[in-house]
Design a protein around this motif. Structure first.
Motif, PDB file in Angstrom:
ATOM      1  N   LEU A  78       0.840  -1.204   0.000  1.00 25.49           N
ATOM      2  CA  LEU A  78       0.000   0.000   0.000  1.00 25.49           C
ATOM      3  C   LEU A  78       0.869   1.247   0.000  1.00 25.49           C
ATOM      4  CD1 LEU A  78      -2.716  -1.149   2.560  1.00 25.49           C
ATOM      5  CD2 LEU A  78      -3.029  -0.861   0.111  1.00 25.49           C
ATOM      6  N   GLN A 117       2.473   1.862  -3.394  1.00 19.01           N
ATOM      7  CA  GLN A 117       1.503   2.487  -4.306  1.00 19.01           C
ATOM      8  C   GLN A 117       1.408   3.976  -4.050  1.00 19.01           C
ATOM      9  OE1 GLN A 117      -2.347   1.195  -5.261  1.00 19.01           O
ATOM     10  NE2 GLN A 117      -2.003  -0.857  -4.523  1.00 19.01           N
ATOM     11  N   ALA A 118       1.399   4.343  -2.754  1.00 20.77           N
ATOM     12  CA  ALA A 118       1.223   5.748  -2.417  1.00 20.77           C
ATOM     13  C   ALA A 118       2.403   6.588  -2.894  1.00 20.77           C
ATOM     14  CB  ALA A 118       1.013   5.917  -0.917  1.00 20.77           C
ATOM     15  N   ALA A 147      -1.385  -2.473  -9.655  1.00 21.37           N
ATOM     16  CA  ALA A 147      -1.800  -2.607  -8.268  1.00 21.37           C
ATOM     17  C   ALA A 147      -2.373  -3.996  -7.996  1.00 21.37           C
ATOM     18  CB  ALA A 147      -2.837  -1.545  -7.944  1.00 21.37           C
ATOM     19  N   THR A 189      -9.619  -5.735 -15.580  1.00 19.96           N
ATOM     20  CA  THR A 189      -9.388  -4.296 -15.688  1.00 19.96           C
ATOM     21  C   THR A 189      -8.302  -4.043 -16.730  1.00 19.96           C
ATOM     22  OG1 THR A 189      -7.845  -4.419 -13.839  1.00 19.96           O
ATOM     23  CG2 THR A 189     -10.058  -3.695 -13.328  1.00 19.96           C
ATOM     24  N   GLY A 190      -7.769  -5.130 -17.307  1.00 20.10           N
ATOM     25  CA  GLY A 190      -6.698  -4.975 -18.282  1.00 20.10           C
ATOM     26  C   GLY A 190      -7.005  -5.686 -19.580  1.00 20.10           C
ATOM     27  N   ARG A 235     -10.584  -6.849 -20.601  1.00 21.46           N
ATOM     28  CA  ARG A 235     -11.698  -5.919 -20.434  1.00 21.46           C
ATOM     29  C   ARG A 235     -12.425  -5.725 -21.764  1.00 21.46           C
ATOM     30  NH1 ARG A 235     -10.367  -0.459 -17.520  1.00 21.46           N
ATOM     31  NH2 ARG A 235      -8.890  -0.252 -19.212  1.00 21.46           N
ATOM     32  N   MET A 237     -17.667   0.290 -22.000  1.00 18.57           N
ATOM     33  CA  MET A 237     -17.465   1.566 -21.322  1.00 18.57           C
ATOM     34  C   MET A 237     -16.387   1.481 -20.238  1.00 18.57           C
ATOM     35  SD  MET A 237     -20.178   3.116 -22.719  1.00 18.57           S
ATOM     36  CE  MET A 237     -21.137   4.314 -21.833  1.00 18.57           C
ATOM     37  N   ASN A 238     -15.400   0.619 -20.437  1.00 15.88           N
ATOM     38  CA  ASN A 238     -14.284   0.470 -19.492  1.00 15.88           C
ATOM     39  C   ASN A 238     -14.692  -0.056 -18.127  1.00 15.88           C
ATOM     40  OD1 ASN A 238     -12.111   1.270 -21.162  1.00 15.88           O
ATOM     41  ND2 ASN A 238     -12.920   3.353 -21.047  1.00 15.88           N
ATOM     42  N   PRO A 294     -15.061  -3.072 -15.438  1.00 13.72           N
ATOM     43  CA  PRO A 294     -14.176  -4.233 -15.299  1.00 13.72           C
ATOM     44  C   PRO A 294     -14.888  -5.548 -15.580  1.00 13.72           C
ATOM     45  CG  PRO A 294     -14.837  -3.464 -13.144  1.00 13.72           C
ATOM     46  CD  PRO A 294     -15.493  -2.561 -14.138  1.00 13.72           C
ATOM     47  N   TYR A 320     -11.485  -0.022  -7.814  1.00 10.81           N
ATOM     48  CA  TYR A 320     -11.023  -0.594  -9.078  1.00 10.81           C
ATOM     49  C   TYR A 320     -10.887   0.520 -10.116  1.00 10.81           C
ATOM     50  CZ  TYR A 320     -12.382  -5.198  -7.295  1.00 10.81           C
ATOM     51  OH  TYR A 320     -12.499  -6.333  -6.562  1.00 10.81           O
ATOM     52  N   PRO A 321      -9.923   0.381 -11.032  1.00  8.93           N
ATOM     53  CA  PRO A 321      -9.760   1.415 -12.062  1.00  8.93           C
ATOM     54  C   PRO A 321     -10.864   1.361 -13.112  1.00  8.93           C
ATOM     55  CG  PRO A 321      -8.126  -0.312 -12.348  1.00  8.93           C
ATOM     56  CD  PRO A 321      -8.893  -0.656 -11.120  1.00  8.93           C
ATOM     57  N   ILE A 322     -12.039   1.828 -12.762  1.00  9.20           N
ATOM     58  CA  ILE A 322     -13.156   1.894 -13.703  1.00  9.20           C
ATOM     59  C   ILE A 322     -13.505   3.367 -13.909  1.00  9.20           C
ATOM     60  CG2 ILE A 322     -14.067  -0.343 -13.009  1.00  9.20           C
ATOM     61  CD1 ILE A 322     -16.222   1.185 -11.413  1.00  9.20           C
ATOM     62  N   PRO A 323     -14.218   3.689 -14.986  1.00 12.86           N
ATOM     63  CA  PRO A 323     -14.475   5.105 -15.314  1.00 12.86           C
ATOM     64  C   PRO A 323     -15.046   5.900 -14.137  1.00 12.86           C
ATOM     65  CG  PRO A 323     -15.268   3.699 -17.079  1.00 12.86           C
ATOM     66  CD  PRO A 323     -14.820   2.788 -15.986  1.00 12.86           C
ATOM     67  N   VAL A 363      -4.045   5.125  -3.766  1.00 14.24           N
ATOM     68  CA  VAL A 363      -3.825   3.712  -3.454  1.00 14.24           C
ATOM     69  C   VAL A 363      -5.024   2.912  -3.950  1.00 14.24           C
ATOM     70  CG1 VAL A 363      -3.661   2.018  -1.601  1.00 14.24           C
ATOM     71  CG2 VAL A 363      -2.348   4.124  -1.460  1.00 14.24           C
ATOM     72  N   TRP A 364      -4.736   1.932  -4.784  1.00 16.21           N
ATOM     73  CA  TRP A 364      -5.805   1.044  -5.276  1.00 16.21           C
ATOM     74  C   TRP A 364      -5.870  -0.170  -4.376  1.00 16.21           C
ATOM     75  CZ3 TRP A 364      -8.852   2.827  -9.129  1.00 16.21           C
ATOM     76  CH2 TRP A 364      -8.343   3.882  -9.909  1.00 16.21           C
ATOM     77  N   VAL A 365      -7.031  -0.422  -3.787  1.00 20.25           N
ATOM     78  CA  VAL A 365      -7.125  -1.570  -2.878  1.00 20.25           C
ATOM     79  C   VAL A 365      -7.759  -2.789  -3.554  1.00 20.25           C
ATOM     80  CG1 VAL A 365      -7.056  -0.331  -0.708  1.00 20.25           C
ATOM     81  CG2 VAL A 365      -9.235  -0.589  -1.880  1.00 20.25           C
ATOM     82  N   TYR A 366      -8.250  -2.625  -4.766  1.00 19.64           N
ATOM     83  CA  TYR A 366      -8.857  -3.725  -5.512  1.00 19.64           C
ATOM     84  C   TYR A 366      -9.921  -4.472  -4.718  1.00 19.64           C
ATOM     85  CZ  TYR A 366      -6.298  -3.183  -9.772  1.00 19.64           C
ATOM     86  OH  TYR A 366      -5.841  -2.697 -10.968  1.00 19.64           O
ATOM     87  N   MET A 380     -14.373   7.153 -19.183  1.00 18.63           N
ATOM     88  CA  MET A 380     -13.083   7.792 -18.872  1.00 18.63           C
ATOM     89  C   MET A 380     -12.032   6.786 -18.388  1.00 18.63           C
ATOM     90  SD  MET A 380     -12.450  11.037 -16.403  1.00 18.63           S
ATOM     91  CE  MET A 380     -12.402  12.442 -17.485  1.00 18.63           C
ATOM     92  N   ASN A 381     -10.915   6.758 -19.106  1.00 14.59           N
ATOM     93  CA  ASN A 381      -9.861   5.831 -18.692  1.00 14.59           C
ATOM     94  C   ASN A 381      -8.483   6.473 -18.771  1.00 14.59           C
ATOM     95  OD1 ASN A 381      -9.674   5.973 -21.419  1.00 14.59           O
ATOM     96  ND2 ASN A 381      -9.256   3.796 -21.738  1.00 14.59           N
ATOM     97  N   PRO A 423      -3.548   2.241 -13.374  1.00 13.03           N
ATOM     98  CA  PRO A 423      -3.396   0.798 -13.643  1.00 13.03           C
ATOM     99  C   PRO A 423      -4.195   0.407 -14.873  1.00 13.03           C
ATOM    100  CG  PRO A 423      -4.139   1.177 -11.372  1.00 13.03           C
ATOM    101  CD  PRO A 423      -4.191   2.491 -12.075  1.00 13.03           C
ATOM    102  N   LYS A 424      -3.575  -0.368 -15.740  1.00 15.70           N
ATOM    103  CA  LYS A 424      -4.284  -0.783 -16.954  1.00 15.70           C
ATOM    104  C   LYS A 424      -4.527  -2.274 -16.907  1.00 15.70           C
ATOM    105  CE  LYS A 424      -5.093   2.889 -19.190  1.00 15.70           C
ATOM    106  NZ  LYS A 424      -4.414   3.835 -20.011  1.00 15.70           N
TER     107      LYS A 424
END
Lengths: 310, 360, 357
Positions: A258, A261-262, A269, B168-169, B172, B177-178, B180, C158-161, C186-189, C344-345, C356-357
């Motif tokens: 964590l 990441q910060a 991640a 998410t990668g 996807r 619309m992106n 996950p 999560y990295p979503i729009p 910080v992404w905690v997923y 949005m990404n 994160p991708k």
């Protein structure tokens, strides 16, 4: 990227807080497994301890009574496991999984009216002079009481298992229950006490989560910590101090990822989130590779049924 | 006082009777639970056990029971093989996920091609994916003596995070619309696992699960492989005498159970779930451990246990909707059922004797 | 025999004969939730919306809910169950129920479906979502003004729009009033793991963040902020009971008004399939009362932003805005279109971390 933003001192302090619930549950499960019983219901006992401790603390206004309540709750739930596995000779793996299901359900039912309440704050150690020392102060002298208690518990379990007659009997029961029975030891009674102790420790770990680490009650808040505790016992090859190291290592990697990441470390991640588990596997592999050392500590009767008339 | 006395042989009548006793006891205890929650206990119990199978809308629920039971049965069949040999794969959940990812990725790679071989290929790759994931703990156990319980369990969490990374990668959906999630397999006929008869709930996974029950039954009772598994489970020395390579046994048991879990995963994702997402893991892998034990590690038992659990899952949702009880009460109810099923089993191998103290 | 019976039953389902919604005395409303109603976040707020329906219509409605429904065939079964038992309108409150909603909707053309955060519609399926990013603009402004360390910590799921939009909106608003501001992410997923959320909050605080924002569901971060004596913003619901000193304000998911309006439409027979994306203006995004820890002038400027967003005279994403790689996204005065926002990404210029991708 500025790694200097990560302070090793505060990292150690947070990892101790993050690890303590797992450590408490794991040290209890170690004693259970040493007596030859595999209780996979740690997660259920933890969450049940989390809510019963929370209720006790909120009702009484005292965090100490909260922890006693948590331990009592965990032990109470473990009675179900005792009845099933020790008296009705049910399969331990399935009973443990059932216990987890039961604990998650019961805790949620009990907890409905306790969501959104703040528990009373726990006291931190504050020794004039010592707690203010740089580096040593925050790491050694300024935690909440339960952290010291958990470490003392590890020492106590080590002493009990290795230096007392009762500990010897417990280990004998776990090594060969038929022989222990023949020698006149009460196999069931020893295991009963071990399971109650394990339940109380797991409950204490849960209460630490709901009273100190997070502090609040939310349904399902243990999110798998009980399973990690089980893994830590095997990881520590059934030795109390190694269990402590294992729990701190696991907590440490979690906290470190964590923090990384910060500061903006550029690894996915999701992949970073895997690291605590992968490192646990790697260390386990390294430790088990030396066959002579690893297999010695595993209780031979782990998960086996015992009936006196056999 | 009551005393337990071992029977010389497991009691046949009790083997059939104990599940019935357990269900009856659960009805009583569960009834009390619902009464405490202020609900009509008779209504609740009827909805849990009767409505899904024979109630007004049972024509729909019966199919749903099969959908829920199929993955449980499929995974539990594999696990019970290993458990008989004392090889403890408790990471079926992870193998289920990896099966879904691997098989799913193959399907997505061929999008939008329409060919008859895509779906079978996905099933094969998914099965292999689950198997390979389970062979990691097998390899680490054989090569480094690492405990398979721990490694397989840890790999569940690795698989969950890997799934999150994938959806998410790389996997996807480009048209989603992106969010996950992957592309929908229901919108891609060549990769779809459809309901074979409308309203029946039957999909290829259900058919395969039922077929595998028969295969497992024959293998266990007739075939030499079943014998070897049983011997290996009894003692490793006995196994060596019988000419069984214990390392091979570890690989076979873990590989087989992983393959079936992976297969369940790919059937699930292409059919009932419809796409890969972080919410795909539903705990089938863990529940299947319970199913395996409730089924006494026997294929027919596994079939019955899987169906019984599925009934309470479907019935549980009916109770939740109709009586507005919290989900937790259903969890407690299922826990009770499990405890009674396990507890009553003692009557199979033991006799309960009433003895008067002093006279014994 | 059985096979024929199920075939017939399947056919009955397909044409929506069985248990289709008939004009009864009471309008029946069903909800399916992804989490427990006691999560104090996403599901809790939807349940508050359900209660608003009950409050508005009294005994003219009957509401039902099922909690903890996985985004799988289970959701399809629960919705079918509701439809079979005569429910008139069903609210499905999680994104990946999407295809399952459409499957069930096909079988029950007389039942209305409302799907939160989705984008697939049908004659009897509406979608709705909230412009939470407008709330993020307000809290970003406050954070930018209030931070002493110029560091904002952001706990992301999560990295979503939806989440990326929130990060960008709050960063832009903070940057506008404080050019030195930095955002640590910080992404905690996970959406819900109180322990991990608390750890993430601690990690961010240790690295100098004195304001915490979160896009996860539990109030764990708020309790940590309270303990550490720093600032935080409530997520989804008013979390002031967890952080009486820490909470500056909160972005509240306020579904009640929309739910009442849609149920009313069903009662009046005016319901039609729509796509709704409401913000502060229509009350779908609520801003909790400002803490008195916020100085009066900041309260005033934040209030002005809130009101301008509500009135539609301001947009959270108004150019000039560059993407993180320096390329132009919006020219001076240009306003982001909903399509880009929905998908949005990318991060905007100035955010140092990599998405994160």
């Amino acid at each position: 990227m500025d790694f200097s933003a990560i302070s090793p001192v505060s990292l150690i302090v947070s990892l101790m807080i993050a690890s303590t619930p797992i450590l408490l549950a794991a040290i209890g499960e170690l004693v259970v497994e040493k007596s030859g019983v595999l209780n996979l219901g740690v997660e259920g006992m933890m969450i049940f301890g989390a809510i019963s401790g929370f209720i006790a603390a909120v009702t009484s206004g005292s965090p100490l009574i909260g922890f006693i309540g948590g331990a009592a709750g965990g032990a109470l739930l473990s009675v179900l496991f005792i009845i099933l596995t020790q008296y009705l000779m049910a399969n331990q793996v399935a009973s443990g999984l059932g216990l987890t299901m039961m604990g998650l359900g019961l805790s949620a039912l009990l907890g409905y009216s306790y969501a959104g309440i703040k528990p009373p704050a726990s006291a931190h150690l504050d020794i004039a002079g010592l707690s203010d020392l740089p580096v040593v102060g925050p790491i050694l002298f300024s935690h909440d009481i339960m952290i010291y208690f958990s470490i003392a518990l590890v020492a106590g379990v080590w002493y009990f298992l290795n230096r007392t007659k009762a500990g010897l009997i417990l280990r004998a029961v776990g090594e060969n229950h038929d022989a222990a029975h023949a020698l006149g030891y009460k196999v069931i009674r020893v295991r009963l006490l071990a399971i109650l102790f394990g339940g109380a420790c797991a409950g204490l770990g849960g209460a630490y989560l709901s009273l100190i680490r997070v502090p609040q009650w939310t349904e399902g808040m243990t999110t798998g910590a009980g399973w990690i505790a089980l893994a830590i016992v095997v990881f520590g090859s059934w030795k109390p101090w190694r269990v402590l190291i294992g729990a701190y290592l696991f907590g440490g990697v979690t906290i470190l990822q964590l923090n990384l990441q910060a500061v903006g470390v550029n690894i996915g991640a999701a992949y970073l989130s895997m690291t605590p588990y992968i490192i646990t596997i790697i260390v386990l592999v390294v430790m088990s590779a030396d066959k002579k050392r690893a297999s010695i500590n595993a209780p031979a009767m782990l998960g086996r049924l015992f009936h006196a008339s056999k | 006082m009551l005393r337990l006395e071992a029977r010389p042989n497991p009691s046949k009548p009790m083997q059939a009777l104990t599940p019935i006793l357990a269900v009856l006891a659960t009805m009583v205890a569960g009834g009390i639970l619902f009464l405490l929650l202020g609900k009509n206990p008779f209504e609740a119990i009827r909805m849990l056990f009767w409505d899904p199978v024979l109630g007004e809308y049972a024509f729909y629920y019966r199919g749903q029971i099969l959908i829920k039971a199929a993955p449980l049965i499929m995974i539990a069949l594999g696990l019970s093989f290993g458990f008989r040999a004392n090889i403890w794969n408790i990471g079926a959940e992870g193998q289920f996920i990896m099966g879904a990812i691997c098989g799913g990725a193959v399907g997505l790679a061929f999008y939008p091609m329409e060919a008859f071989w895509i779906f079978p290929l996905m099933i094969i790759v998914g099965t292999l994916g689950g198997m390979l994931w389970a062979l990691i703990p097998a390899f680490l156990k054989n090569r480094f003596n690492a405990n398979e319980i721990l490694v397989s369990l840890m790999l569940v969490y690795v698989a969950e995070n890997f799934l999150a990374a994938m959806v998410t990668g790389p996997l996807r959906s480009p048209v989603g619309m992106n969010f996950p999630v992957s592309r929908s397999f229901n919108d891609y006929p060549a990769a779809n696992n459809p309901e074979l008869i409308t309203g029946s709930g039957l999909h290829w996974g259900v058919v395969t699960a039922l077929f595998l029950v028969i295969v497992a039954y024959v293998a266990l009772t007739r075939h030499i492989g079943g014998f070897q598994v049983r011997v290996a489970g009894q003692s490793s020395r006995a196994a060596k005498f019988a000419g069984i390579n214990p390392k091979l046994m570890v690989a076979i048991c873990l590989g087989l159970s992983g393959a079936l879990a992976g297969m369940a995963g790919i059937f699930e994702v292409t059919g009932p779930a419809g796409n890969l997402s972080t919410h795909l893991p539903l705990g089938y892998g863990f529940t299947a451990i319970i199913v395996a034990f409730l089924g006494r590690l026997h294929p027919v038992g596994v079939l019955m246990a899987g169906l019984l659990l599925a009934i309470t899952i479907v019935g549980g949702d009916i109770v939740q909707t109709s009586l507005q009880v919290p989900k937790a009460s259903i969890q407690v109810f299922q826990g009770m059922l499990l405890f009674f099923l396990l507890g009553f089993e003692i009557l199979i191998n033991f006799r309960v004797r009433l003895t008067i103290k002093g006279a014994a | 025999m059985n096979l024929i019976k199920s075939l017939l039953a399947g056919a009955a389902l397909a044409v929506g004969l069985a248990g289709a919604a008939t004009a009864g005395e009471k309008t029946k409303v069903g909800f399916i939730y992804i989490g427990p109603t006691g999560d104090f976040g996403w599901t809790y707020q939807h349940d508050q919306g359900r209660k608003a329906i009950e409050a508005a219509f009294g005994d003219k409605v009957e509401t039902k809910f099922v909690e903890g429904v996985p985004e799988s065939a289970d959701s399809e079964r629960v919705m079918t169950q509701m439809a079979l038992s005569g429910t008139d309108i069903i609210f499905a409150t999680s994104f990946n129920y999407m295809d399952h909603v459409l499957n069930v909707a096909k079988k029950f053309p007389n039942v209305k479906f409302e799907h939160a955060t989705g984008y697939k519609r049908a004659d009897n399926v509406s979608t709705y979502s909230a412009r939470f990013y407008e709330g993020r603009t307000v809290i970003g402004h406050i954070a930018g003004k209030m931070t002493k360390t110029n560091t904002i910590g952001y706990i992301a799921s999560y990295p979503i729009p939806e989440v990326v939009r929130g990060i960008n909106a709050s960063y832009l608003a903070a940057k506008a009033v404080n050019p030195d501001v930095k955002m640590k992410i910080v992404w905690v997923y996970t959406w819900f793991d109180p322990g991990k959320e608390a750890d993430a909050a601690n990690a961010l605080i240790e690295q100098g963040a004195d304001v915490i924002m979160q896009h996860t569901d539990s109030p764990a971060a708020m309790t940590i902020a309270e303990e550490k004596g720093i600032m935080a913003f409530g997520q989804a619901s008013n979390m002031s009971q967890f952080g009486p000193n820490a909470q500056m304000t909160a972005i509240i998911d306020n579904w009640g008004p929309y739910y009442v309006e849609r149920v009313k439409a069903v009662m009046d027979g005016t319901w039609s399939s729509t796509d709704t994306w409401n913000g502060i203006g229509k009350g779908m995004v609520g801003i909790a009362p400002f803490s008195d820890k916020i100085p009066a002038d900041v309260q005033a400027s934040a209030g002005a932003i809130r009101d301008a967003l509500a009135a539609g005279t301001m947009h959270s994403f108004t150019g000039p805005i560059n993407k993180q790689d320096g390329s132009v996204w919006l020219k001076d005065g240009e306003v982001a279109d909903d399509g880009t926002l929905a998908g949005m990404n990318f991060y905007v210029e100035g955010i140092e971390a990599e998405l994160p991708k």
